[in-house]
Design a protein around this motif. Sequence first.
Motif, short mmCIF file in Angstrom:
data_model
loop_
_atom_site.label_atom_id
_atom_site.label_comp_id
_atom_site.label_asym_id
_atom_site.label_seq_id
_atom_site.Cartn_x
_atom_site.Cartn_y
_atom_site.Cartn_z
N TYR A 1 1.09 -5.41 3.00
CA TYR A 1 -0.01 -6.19 3.55
C TYR A 1 0.14 -7.62 3.04
N SER B 1 3.26 9.99 9.82
CA SER B 1 3.69 9.27 11.02
C SER B 1 4.69 10.04 11.86
N GLU C 1 0.84 -1.19 0.00
CA GLU C 1 0.00 0.00 0.00
C GLU C 1 0.88 1.24 0.00
N LYS D 1 -7.26 11.50 5.82
CA LYS D 1 -7.99 10.73 6.83
C LYS D 1 -8.31 11.56 8.08
N LEU E 1 0.88 -1.06 12.41
CA LEU E 1 -0.22 -1.82 11.82
C LEU E 1 -0.35 -3.19 12.47
N VAL F 1 2.15 3.34 3.15
CA VAL F 1 1.85 2.57 4.36
C VAL F 1 2.81 1.39 4.51
N GLY G 1 -1.59 2.51 13.10
CA GLY G 1 -1.40 2.69 11.67
C GLY G 1 -0.12 3.44 11.36
N LYS G 2 0.05 3.76 10.10
CA LYS G 2 1.20 4.53 9.65
C LYS G 2 0.84 5.24 8.37
N GLY G 3 1.71 6.15 7.95
CA GLY G 3 1.47 6.91 6.74
C GLY G 3 2.45 8.05 6.64
N ASP G 4 2.22 8.95 5.69
CA ASP G 4 3.19 10.02 5.48
C ASP G 4 3.20 11.05 6.60
N ARG H 1 -4.65 4.67 7.99
CA ARG H 1 -3.55 5.42 7.40
C ARG H 1 -3.42 6.80 8.03
#
Length: 375
Positions: free
Chosen positions: A54, A236, A48, A209, A257, A51, A231-234, A204
């Motif tokens: 998966y 984080s 993903e 979000k 995650l 992220v 979670g994680k994302g840009d 995310r």
Amino acid sequence: MIIEALVAMKILIISKALTAATYHRKLELIAAEPDVELTAIVPPVWIEPGVGEYPLELQKASNYRMHIVPLGHNGHHHTFWWQGLGKLIAAEQPDILHADEEAFNLATFQAFWHARKTKAKLCFYNWADVARRYPPPFSFFERYSYRHAAHAIAGNHLAKQLIRDHGYTGPISVIPQFGVDEKIFTPALEPLPKQPFVIGFFGRLMRSKGVLDLLDALEQLPSEIHCRLIGKGDLSAQVEQRIAKAPLAGRVTLEPLIPSSAMPDAMRSVHAYVLPSRTTSNWKEQFGRVLIEAMACRVPVIGSNSGEIPHVIDTAGIVFPEGDVAALAEAIHKLYSDEAYRQTIAEAGRQRALSHYTQASIAQQHLAVYRSMHS
């Protein structure tokens, strides 16, 4: 008396989303039907963007067959492709092929191109809910899919309208991609401690979000209100820095995650769940699956009015104007301060999840589409 043997309808579902084990319950329910012979094609891992990986959580199917097929260009939503797909489709000879991707994706075009040689009836699945025109080659993929599809499935009401606006004239059904397994997503056996009051956000960590709006709202609320982020994302790194300082220090946990099988326990660990999504120039919230998971666990939900969220929640939760931090803080405080109201909303959410969004209900809706295509 002569009894004709039941000839099974051969269904082939091709889906990168099936890396999550909990999603396979829908396939089990479809495959349990006496007129169905089901095969799924899934990847060993999906990457993903922003992220991470998966990995496939289920390596063996129960009452259906599963092919694990690597992806080319993994991690690119619209340009990934399945390795050796043509040979697999030729070997399967399906009656129904369900490409679980947007009409304008390369993977959908690839599946349709090969499946047409087998005379299979074809359907695709669209989530896209923001009006825009696609440049070549995606515009070609979309036209090709529309021309050859026997049915379209839209994940939300805006996606259905967009498909029509783009020129598809065939049958369309609005069905969530997956439901919630009410036997796994169940209410907690014991009530949580009253303090701290914990709100949850699992997904995310991206601006779209609304995670920063959630932190802004938390700063306006009493210190007894905490937040569990998974979670994680840009965002984080930014989130980590912010929750380490006052006034959020000690009130917010950030965890990596977790596998889909751990999500029910995570949902039962919070007093309320928040999905504060924000519409961007090229995205609206397409469904919000975490909402129905929380609702099934009898956890009250709060969601913004981005995209499909108001349709999912309806009157069984709180909907606030996206980006309105004060309204979000007020909604959280209402659930925190009024236990009777919180219990009422929680029960309404549970009943809505059971009546509209179970895996069994979603499976039957998909079966109705497949049977209409096969008739």
